[in-house]
Design a protein around this motif. Structure first.
Motif, PDB file in Angstrom:
ATOM      1  N   PRO A 143       0.626  -1.243  -0.326  1.00 49.69           N
ATOM      2  CA  PRO A 143       0.248   0.006  -0.013  1.00 49.69           C
ATOM      3  C   PRO A 143       0.613   1.447  -0.204  1.00 49.69           C
ATOM      4  O   PRO A 143       2.040   1.403   0.118  1.00 49.69           O
ATOM      5  CB  PRO A 143      -1.063  -0.142   1.122  1.00 49.69           C
ATOM      6  N   ASP A 144       0.212   2.177  -0.694  1.00 50.28           N
ATOM      7  CA  ASP A 144       1.219   3.534  -0.742  1.00 50.28           C
ATOM      8  C   ASP A 144       0.997   4.002   1.003  1.00 50.28           C
ATOM      9  O   ASP A 144       2.791   4.786   0.926  1.00 50.28           O
ATOM     10  CB  ASP A 144       0.024   4.261  -2.007  1.00 50.28           C
ATOM     11  N   ASP A 145       0.691   4.024   1.525  1.00 49.19           N
ATOM     12  CA  ASP A 145       1.121   4.324   3.225  1.00 49.19           C
ATOM     13  C   ASP A 145       1.795   3.755   4.010  1.00 49.19           C
ATOM     14  O   ASP A 145       0.918   3.253   5.499  1.00 49.19           O
ATOM     15  CB  ASP A 145      -0.202   5.166   3.532  1.00 49.19           C
ATOM     16  N   TRP A 146       2.117   2.659   2.876  1.00 50.38           N
ATOM     17  CA  TRP A 146       2.984   1.775   3.994  1.00 50.38           C
ATOM     18  C   TRP A 146       3.922   1.685   5.113  1.00 50.38           C
ATOM     19  O   TRP A 146       3.614   1.284   6.465  1.00 50.38           O
ATOM     20  CB  TRP A 146       3.962   0.805   3.163  1.00 50.38           C
ATOM     21  N   LEU A 151       7.319 -10.684  14.354  1.00 54.95           N
ATOM     22  CA  LEU A 151       7.320  -9.104  13.349  1.00 54.95           C
ATOM     23  C   LEU A 151       6.935  -9.830  11.864  1.00 54.95           C
ATOM     24  O   LEU A 151       5.484  -8.851  10.993  1.00 54.95           O
ATOM     25  CB  LEU A 151       8.854  -9.158  12.774  1.00 54.95           C
ATOM     26  N   ASP A 152       6.553 -11.245  11.490  1.00 55.56           N
ATOM     27  CA  ASP A 152       6.074 -11.577  10.630  1.00 55.56           C
ATOM     28  C   ASP A 152       4.313 -11.307  10.761  1.00 55.56           C
ATOM     29  O   ASP A 152       3.482 -10.996   9.719  1.00 55.56           O
ATOM     30  CB  ASP A 152       6.104 -13.570   9.793  1.00 55.56           C
ATOM     31  N   GLU A 153       4.164 -11.840  11.800  1.00 59.03           N
ATOM     32  CA  GLU A 153       2.165 -11.655  11.957  1.00 59.03           C
ATOM     33  C   GLU A 153       1.999  -9.737  12.333  1.00 59.03           C
ATOM     34  O   GLU A 153       0.961  -9.300  11.302  1.00 59.03           O
ATOM     35  CB  GLU A 153       2.308 -12.238  13.450  1.00 59.03           C
ATOM     36  N   HIS A 154       3.341  -9.429  12.232  1.00 56.39           N
ATOM     37  CA  HIS A 154       2.455  -7.688  12.866  1.00 56.39           C
ATOM     38  C   HIS A 154       2.921  -7.280  10.867  1.00 56.39           C
ATOM     39  O   HIS A 154       1.760  -6.182  10.627  1.00 56.39           O
ATOM     40  CB  HIS A 154       4.414  -6.608  13.096  1.00 56.39           C
ATOM     41  N   VAL A 155       3.488  -7.576  10.070  1.00 54.77           N
ATOM     42  CA  VAL A 155       3.774  -7.472   8.736  1.00 54.77           C
ATOM     43  C   VAL A 155       2.447  -7.523   8.414  1.00 54.77           C
ATOM     44  O   VAL A 155       1.276  -7.191   7.196  1.00 54.77           O
ATOM     45  CB  VAL A 155       4.344  -8.313   7.893  1.00 54.77           C
ATOM     46  N   ARG A 156       1.712  -9.514   8.625  1.00 60.52           N
ATOM     47  CA  ARG A 156       0.302 -10.029   7.903  1.00 60.52           C
ATOM     48  C   ARG A 156      -0.847  -9.018   8.062  1.00 60.52           C
ATOM     49  O   ARG A 156      -1.604  -8.452   7.513  1.00 60.52           O
ATOM     50  CB  ARG A 156       0.480 -11.294   8.415  1.00 60.52           C
ATOM     51  N   LEU A 157      -0.588  -8.042   9.614  1.00 56.98           N
ATOM     52  CA  LEU A 157      -1.269  -7.517  10.303  1.00 56.98           C
ATOM     53  C   LEU A 157      -1.287  -6.038   9.402  1.00 56.98           C
ATOM     54  O   LEU A 157      -2.532  -5.879   9.162  1.00 56.98           O
ATOM     55  CB  LEU A 157      -1.728  -7.577  11.865  1.00 56.98           C
ATOM     56  N   ALA A 158      -0.185  -5.476   9.498  1.00 58.26           N
ATOM     57  CA  ALA A 158      -0.491  -4.575   8.939  1.00 58.26           C
ATOM     58  C   ALA A 158      -0.945  -4.260   7.435  1.00 58.26           C
ATOM     59  O   ALA A 158      -1.673  -3.128   6.710  1.00 58.26           O
ATOM     60  CB  ALA A 158       1.264  -3.933   8.678  1.00 58.26           C
ATOM     61  N   LEU A 159      -0.779  -5.124   6.093  1.00 58.06           N
ATOM     62  CA  LEU A 159      -1.253  -5.403   5.049  1.00 58.06           C
ATOM     63  C   LEU A 159      -2.583  -5.532   5.454  1.00 58.06           C
ATOM     64  O   LEU A 159      -3.406  -5.316   4.456  1.00 58.06           O
ATOM     65  CB  LEU A 159      -0.737  -6.647   4.546  1.00 58.06           C
ATOM     66  N   ALA A 160      -2.755  -6.158   5.716  1.00 56.67           N
ATOM     67  CA  ALA A 160      -5.127  -6.539   6.205  1.00 56.67           C
ATOM     68  C   ALA A 160      -5.144  -4.922   6.378  1.00 56.67           C
ATOM     69  O   ALA A 160      -5.931  -4.738   6.174  1.00 56.67           O
ATOM     70  CB  ALA A 160      -5.114  -7.799   7.076  1.00 56.67           C
ATOM     71  N   SER A 161      -4.408  -4.326   7.543  1.00 56.20           N
ATOM     72  CA  SER A 161      -5.023  -3.078   7.675  1.00 56.20           C
ATOM     73  C   SER A 161      -6.192  -2.411   6.636  1.00 56.20           C
ATOM     74  O   SER A 161      -6.034  -1.051   6.145  1.00 56.20           O
ATOM     75  CB  SER A 161      -4.723  -2.831   8.724  1.00 56.20           C
ATOM     76  N   ARG A 162      -4.934  -2.817   5.663  1.00 55.88           N
ATOM     77  CA  ARG A 162      -4.772  -1.661   4.437  1.00 55.88           C
ATOM     78  C   ARG A 162      -5.659  -2.586   3.062  1.00 55.88           C
ATOM     79  O   ARG A 162      -5.472  -2.240   1.808  1.00 55.88           O
ATOM     80  CB  ARG A 162      -3.379  -1.077   3.967  1.00 55.88           C
ATOM     81  N   GLY A 163      -6.277  -3.825   3.662  1.00 55.67           N
ATOM     82  CA  GLY A 163      -6.807  -4.661   2.635  1.00 55.67           C
ATOM     83  C   GLY A 163      -6.252  -5.535   1.618  1.00 55.67           C
ATOM     84  O   GLY A 163      -6.595  -6.149   0.726  1.00 55.67           O
ATOM     85  N   VAL A 164      -5.175  -5.799   2.131  1.00 62.15           N
ATOM     86  CA  VAL A 164      -4.209  -6.938   1.350  1.00 62.15           C
ATOM     87  C   VAL A 164      -3.548  -7.611   2.549  1.00 62.15           C
ATOM     88  O   VAL A 164      -3.214  -7.965   3.443  1.00 62.15           O
ATOM     89  CB  VAL A 164      -2.601  -5.685   1.133  1.00 62.15           C
TER      90      VAL A 164
END
Length: 207
Positions: free
Chosen positions: A36-39, A58-71
């Motif tokens: 996402p643009d606002d990664w 950190l891998d869980e955090h990355v998945r959740l961060a992407l999911a928060s942007r619909g990815v």
């Protein structure tokens, strides 16, 4: 007496990404993930609450961060992307081999490391010529607890089939590695005993 060593900053020196969010984004993009643009904002935001002392993988955090942007990405993709992003150049610190060998003369040896990236400690050990491997590897991401929480030192002692009172932990960070003392073990900090002197101290029974 049994001995555990911190890894990063104690036995090895590593190059960490100056811009971790950017390094993870590049690694994700290499795996076909639409970042996402606002990664940067997503990466720096909390997406789950953890109890005090708990590790946040950190891998869980990355998945959740992407999911928060619909990815959405698979756990395997997030894990691989994070590992590659943080798997930088590594070098053995002077005195590391000698310290490990001296510790092994007293009994089993463990690595006890704070690391939120699954597999990074194991990958680092594979790539570093330490002459001998540890008998046990305890990481915060696998145990679920970060130093200085007593639980990670208890897990380390258990892995070495010893009691906390028998454990000597060697590390470079007074705040985290010093937690061994408060947990009931002994801590040896490199600020007080340089790594080059640890082997001699172990062999002479002064540590």
């Amino acid at each position: 007496m049994v001995v555990s060593f911190d890894l990063f900053g104690t036995l090895v020196a590593t190059d960490r990404p100056d811009q971790p969010a950017e390094a993870v984004a590049d690694s994700l993009a290499e795996r076909g993930v639409s970042v996402p643009d606002d990664w940067e904002a997503a990466y720096r935001s909390a997406h789950r609450e953890y109890d005090r002392g708990r590790e946040a993988p950190l891998d869980e955090h990355v998945r959740l961060a992407l999911a928060s942007r619909g990815v959405e990405v698979t756990a395997a993709t997030a894990r691989e992307a994070v590992l590659v992003a943080f798997d930088g150049p590594v070098s053995r610190r002077e005195g590391a081999r000698e310290a490990l060998a001296a510790a092994a003369d007293n009994g089993p040896v463990a690595i006890c490391s704070n690391c939120s990236v699954p597999g990074l400690v194991e990958r680092t050990l594979e790539r570093t010529d330490l002459d001998r491997g540890p008998d046990a590897v305890v990481t915060s991401v696998d145990s679920g607890w970060r130093k200085p929480h007593p639980r990670i030192f208890e897990t380390t002692a258990d892995a070495l089939e010893a009691s906390l009172s028998e454990l000597v932990h060697v590390g470079d960070d007074a705040r985290t590695d010093g937690g061994a003392e408060r947990a009931g073990a002994r801590s040896v900090l490199l600020a007080d005993t340089p790594l080059s002197a640890v082997a001699r101290g172990l062999r002479e029974g002064r540590l």
